[in-house]
Design an enzyme around this catalytic site. Structure first.
Site, PDB file in Angstrom:
ATOM      1  N   HIS A  44       0.849  -1.181   0.000  1.00 14.32           N
ATOM      2  CA  HIS A  44       0.000   0.000   0.000  1.00 14.32           C
ATOM      3  C   HIS A  44       0.891   1.240   0.000  1.00 14.32           C
ATOM      4  O   HIS A  44       2.124   1.133  -0.091  1.00 14.32           O
ATOM      5  CB  HIS A  44      -0.935  -0.005   1.211  1.00 14.32           C
ATOM      6  CG  HIS A  44      -0.245  -0.301   2.512  1.00 14.32           C
ATOM      7  ND1 HIS A  44       0.632   0.582   3.122  1.00 14.32           N
ATOM      8  CD2 HIS A  44      -0.281  -1.381   3.316  1.00 14.32           C
ATOM      9  CE1 HIS A  44       1.076   0.072   4.246  1.00 14.32           C
ATOM     10  NE2 HIS A  44       0.547  -1.138   4.395  1.00 14.32           N
ATOM     11  N   HIS A  64       4.017   1.396   2.221  1.00 15.37           N
ATOM     12  CA  HIS A  64       5.208   0.731   1.701  1.00 15.37           C
ATOM     13  C   HIS A  64       5.903   1.605   0.648  1.00 15.37           C
ATOM     14  O   HIS A  64       7.137   1.706   0.623  1.00 15.37           O
ATOM     15  CB  HIS A  64       4.841  -0.608   1.042  1.00 15.37           C
ATOM     16  CG  HIS A  64       4.359  -1.652   1.999  1.00 15.37           C
ATOM     17  ND1 HIS A  64       3.041  -2.028   2.079  1.00 15.37           N
ATOM     18  CD2 HIS A  64       5.021  -2.399   2.923  1.00 15.37           C
ATOM     19  CE1 HIS A  64       2.906  -2.975   2.995  1.00 15.37           C
ATOM     20  NE2 HIS A  64       4.085  -3.204   3.534  1.00 15.37           N
ATOM     21  N   GLN A  76       6.409 -16.301  11.608  1.00 22.55           N
ATOM     22  CA  GLN A  76       6.015 -15.228  12.523  1.00 22.55           C
ATOM     23  C   GLN A  76       4.512 -15.185  12.747  1.00 22.55           C
ATOM     24  O   GLN A  76       3.990 -14.249  13.357  1.00 22.55           O
ATOM     25  CB  GLN A  76       6.541 -13.874  12.033  1.00 22.55           C
ATOM     26  CG  GLN A  76       6.012 -13.375  10.714  1.00 22.55           C
ATOM     27  CD  GLN A  76       6.791 -12.164  10.213  1.00 22.55           C
ATOM     28  OE1 GLN A  76       7.924 -12.274   9.769  1.00 22.55           O
ATOM     29  NE2 GLN A  76       6.190 -10.986  10.295  1.00 22.55           N
ATOM     30  N   GLU A 109       7.153   2.916  11.454  1.00 21.53           N
ATOM     31  CA  GLU A 109       7.019   3.049  12.903  1.00 21.53           C
ATOM     32  C   GLU A 109       5.677   2.557  13.426  1.00 21.53           C
ATOM     33  O   GLU A 109       5.461   2.542  14.638  1.00 21.53           O
ATOM     34  CB  GLU A 109       7.255   4.505  13.314  1.00 21.53           C
ATOM     35  CG  GLU A 109       8.709   4.930  13.103  1.00 21.53           C
ATOM     36  CD  GLU A 109       8.984   6.366  13.520  1.00 21.53           C
ATOM     37  OE1 GLU A 109       7.996   7.109  13.775  1.00 21.53           O
ATOM     38  OE2 GLU A 109      10.163   6.755  13.582  1.00 21.53           O
ATOM     39  N   LYS A 110       4.774   2.146  12.536  1.00 18.51           N
ATOM     40  CA  LYS A 110       3.527   1.536  13.025  1.00 18.51           C
ATOM     41  C   LYS A 110       3.852   0.304  13.861  1.00 18.51           C
ATOM     42  O   LYS A 110       3.240   0.071  14.899  1.00 18.51           O
ATOM     43  CB  LYS A 110       2.614   1.151  11.855  1.00 18.51           C
ATOM     44  CG  LYS A 110       1.308   0.488  12.310  1.00 18.51           C
ATOM     45  CD  LYS A 110       0.417   0.149  11.134  1.00 18.51           C
ATOM     46  CE  LYS A 110       0.961  -1.033  10.364  1.00 18.51           C
ATOM     47  NZ  LYS A 110       0.822  -2.316  11.147  1.00 18.51           N
ATOM     48  N   ASP A 111       4.808  -0.467  13.401  1.00 19.42           N
ATOM     49  CA  ASP A 111       5.295  -1.623  14.165  1.00 19.42           C
ATOM     50  C   ASP A 111       6.508  -1.183  14.988  1.00 19.42           C
ATOM     51  O   ASP A 111       7.632  -1.640  14.763  1.00 19.42           O
ATOM     52  CB  ASP A 111       5.670  -2.756  13.209  1.00 19.42           C
ATOM     53  CG  ASP A 111       4.484  -3.224  12.395  1.00 19.42           C
ATOM     54  OD1 ASP A 111       3.574  -3.829  12.974  1.00 19.42           O
ATOM     55  OD2 ASP A 111       4.455  -2.971  11.180  1.00 19.42           O
ATOM     56  N   SER A 166      -1.535  -3.794   5.638  1.00 23.60           N
ATOM     57  CA  SER A 166      -2.042  -4.796   4.700  1.00 23.60           C
ATOM     58  C   SER A 166      -3.324  -5.423   5.222  1.00 23.60           C
ATOM     59  O   SER A 166      -4.192  -5.839   4.447  1.00 23.60           O
ATOM     60  CB  SER A 166      -0.979  -5.877   4.473  1.00 23.60           C
ATOM     61  OG  SER A 166       0.202  -5.311   3.950  1.00 23.60           O
ATOM     62  N   ARG A 167      -3.463  -5.494   6.533  1.00 26.80           N
ATOM     63  CA  ARG A 167      -4.659  -6.099   7.130  1.00 26.80           C
ATOM     64  C   ARG A 167      -5.913  -5.260   6.878  1.00 26.80           C
ATOM     65  O   ARG A 167      -7.031  -5.780   6.955  1.00 26.80           O
ATOM     66  CB  ARG A 167      -4.461  -6.280   8.639  1.00 26.80           C
ATOM     67  CG  ARG A 167      -3.380  -7.294   8.998  1.00 26.80           C
ATOM     68  CD  ARG A 167      -3.144  -7.344  10.492  1.00 26.80           C
ATOM     69  NE  ARG A 167      -2.031  -8.220  10.828  1.00 26.80           N
ATOM     70  CZ  ARG A 167      -2.132  -9.511  11.104  1.00 26.80           C
ATOM     71  NH1 ARG A 167      -3.327 -10.069  11.094  1.00 26.80           N
ATOM     72  NH2 ARG A 167      -1.076 -10.233  11.395  1.00 26.80           N
TER      73      ARG A 167
END
Length: 285
Positions: free
Chosen positions: A33, A36, A60, A151-153, A189-190
């Site tokens: 998206h 990325h 994972q 930085e979302k993760d 992506s979810r």
């Protein structure tokens, strides 16, 4: 160029890129998206050549159903990358599970000095072992100068930095700001698995984080956590998995009083339409 074999990828990079040009790496699991793409554009601005991996890493996922449902859109992903990134500066690696793991699809065990024991690590056992396994593999075959992560993760970002430290790799890990949809939902992506109505409704997560950010300035850690829990309890469509206030540096949850010069962040996981959504926000005092 696009490679499905890590041996051919390494051969190509060593003959045309490594040693003469700087390499940026962006590991992805596909279903790409605009978030990325923003990472890729940042990487191209800092490096001579970009390697993008597209691989849904099975180790994972502690939930096999989650793995099965994860969107796989390889043709669409490649087209999107080529639309935005100069092909002369780009190499794509889209391997099979066998190319990465051979006959043994198992993760290694890593120790991240406690970073892996809280939040996502506590709620998804083995997840960060899987992350470490695929990243060590990619770092070895690509030999990047820099690697870029959203930085979302945020917890994952800190763990990747710790991984390179533990492995003594001279790779600069670059964290890039969260890319959000127009209504504030963190791009993921979810999100593709949400209904159109659900996607709009999911903006509630970020809206609540913004309110918590303001609330935190004049209230305690405990009260701020209760505020978020109470806010979600009034939304029947959402299930709050956790809202944690933690140290930005150590990721350790903070449950006592505030301390000066501490950098706090709020980390949230909420479920909507059966989809697990994560986000975070800084909490200045």
């Amino acid at each position: 160029m696009i490679f499905e074999s890590h041996k051919l990828l390494t051969k190509h990079l060593k003959s045309t890129v490594i040693g003469s040009k700087s390499i940026g790496l962006i590991p992805t699991m596909g279903a790409l998206h605009d978030g990325h793409i923003s990472l890729m554009k940042e990487a191209v601005s800092q490096c001579d050549h970009l390697v993008v991996s597209i691989f849904v890493n099975p180790t994972q996922f502690e939930n096999k159903k989650d793995l099965e449902k994860y969107p796989k859109t390889i043709s669409k992903d490649i087209a999107l990358i080529k639309k935005h990134i100069d092909a002369n500066k780009l190499t794509i690696y889209a391997p099979s599970i066998e190319d990465v793991y051979g006959n043994d699809t198992a993760s290694k065990e890593y120790h991240y000095d406690g970073l892996e024991k809280v939040m996502e690590g506590a709620n998804r056992p083995g997840h960060f072992n899987g992350v470490g396994t695929i990243l060590e593999f990619l770092f070895t075959i690509v030999e990047p100068d820099k690697a870029f992560f959203g930085e979302k993760d945020f917890q994952q970002l800190q763990i990747v930095k710790k991984l390179t430290e533990k492995l003594q790799l001279e790779i600069e890990i670059i964290g890039c700001p969260i890319k959000r949809e127009a209504h504030g939902l963190a791009m993921s992506s979810r999100n593709e698995r949400l209904s159109i109505k659900g996607r709009k409704k999911a903006a509630f997560i970020y809206q609540t984080l913004l309110k918590a950010q303001e609330y935190f300035k004049n209230n305690s850690i405990t009260k701020t956590q209760e505020f978020v829990k109470d806010t979600f309890s009034k939304q029947a469509d959402f299930k709050l998995e956790y809202f944690t206030i933690a140290s930005e540096e150590t990721l350790q949850p903070v449950v006592t009083r505030k301390y000066k010069n501490y950098h706090y962040m709020g980390f949230i996981v909420a479920h909507l339409e059966g989809i697990r959504l994560i986000d975070n926000i800084s909490l200045p005092q």
